[in-house]
Design an enzyme around this catalytic site. Sequence first.
Site, short mmCIF file in Angstrom:
data_model
loop_
_atom_site.label_atom_id
_atom_site.label_comp_id
_atom_site.label_asym_id
_atom_site.label_seq_id
_atom_site.Cartn_x
_atom_site.Cartn_y
_atom_site.Cartn_z
N GLU A 13 -12.78 0.46 7.30
CA GLU A 13 -12.87 -0.45 7.93
C GLU A 13 -13.81 -0.04 8.74
O GLU A 13 -14.79 -1.01 9.46
CB GLU A 13 -11.90 -0.53 8.57
CG GLU A 13 -10.77 -1.32 7.59
CD GLU A 13 -9.17 -0.98 8.85
OE1 GLU A 13 -8.34 -2.14 8.43
OE2 GLU A 13 -8.48 -0.07 9.63
N ASP A 218 1.07 -2.82 0.64
CA ASP A 218 1.81 -2.45 -0.44
C ASP A 218 2.87 -3.01 -0.04
O ASP A 218 3.08 -3.51 1.19
CB ASP A 218 1.31 -0.80 -0.57
CG ASP A 218 2.07 -0.31 0.80
OD1 ASP A 218 3.16 0.04 1.22
OD2 ASP A 218 0.62 0.44 1.24
#
Length: 249
Positions: A13, A218
């Site tokens: 990121e 997730d």
Amino acid sequence: MKKIGIMSAMVEEMNTLLEVLERDEVVTIGQREYHLGKLWDKDVVLVFSRWGKVAAASTTTTLITEFRVDEIIFTGVAGAVDSNVSIGDVIVAENLFQHDFDASPFLLKHVLPLILKKEIPSNPIVRNKLFNASSDFVNNQIKDVISKNYLEDYSISKPKVLIGNIASGDQFIKDDAKRNEIKSSLDNVLAVEMEGAAVAQICYEFDVPLGVIRTISDDANDNAIKDFPKFVYNVASQYSYQIIKNYLA
Ligand code: SAH
């Protein structure tokens, strides 16, 4: 001008933001590289938080005491704890809890010593701006930024942005029993991760406004680690880049 600390829980990121950082000056403290420069005309300090509560708290303290940031934005990925939350959704933190904090019998489980509260709130103004920046991304920009194949790979069709609570602890949560325990013991938790509440505690103690966004990677269960690195690189990093751009621009 206001200086904004932008902390990423994932190196990938930060790398997408480093590509567009102007006048990148690097200062290394405690094995962390702090990148000082300008992003979309704003003074920023970019840094990888490192993983877990201890590491993230230390990085936060340095951002505040050495670099004198006026505000911190923290980005990363997280596991879903609520059945209404899916991979590809964005959670903008309202309150942050440390799900593994337990000083009983002196204090009730989850209550933080001295602070005497379970939850630390993010800053409401920053939170609302991040909600708008994230909504703009998922509603109007996502298809231009992330390929159709990647979105299909993770069944991301109509991603949502939700404001809600986040639980942090020094464990990667990957089974239903632990996930359900966290969900049932804390109010309205939507996502679980390993840093946010530690960053929130330091920002609270130093009185620095904080905003936290997490892209759901997730379901914090048996499937939790399937294709995790691929998701972070191809999807979550693009989310963070565009949401931060919307926020700063
Ligand atoms: N890939 C790294 C480890 C990442 S740690 C390595 O190679 O060592 C996991 C990161 O994802 C942390 O930033 C954590 O906050 C976040 N995260 C995502 N899903 C999570 C889950 N189910 N439980 C806990 N943390 C999760």
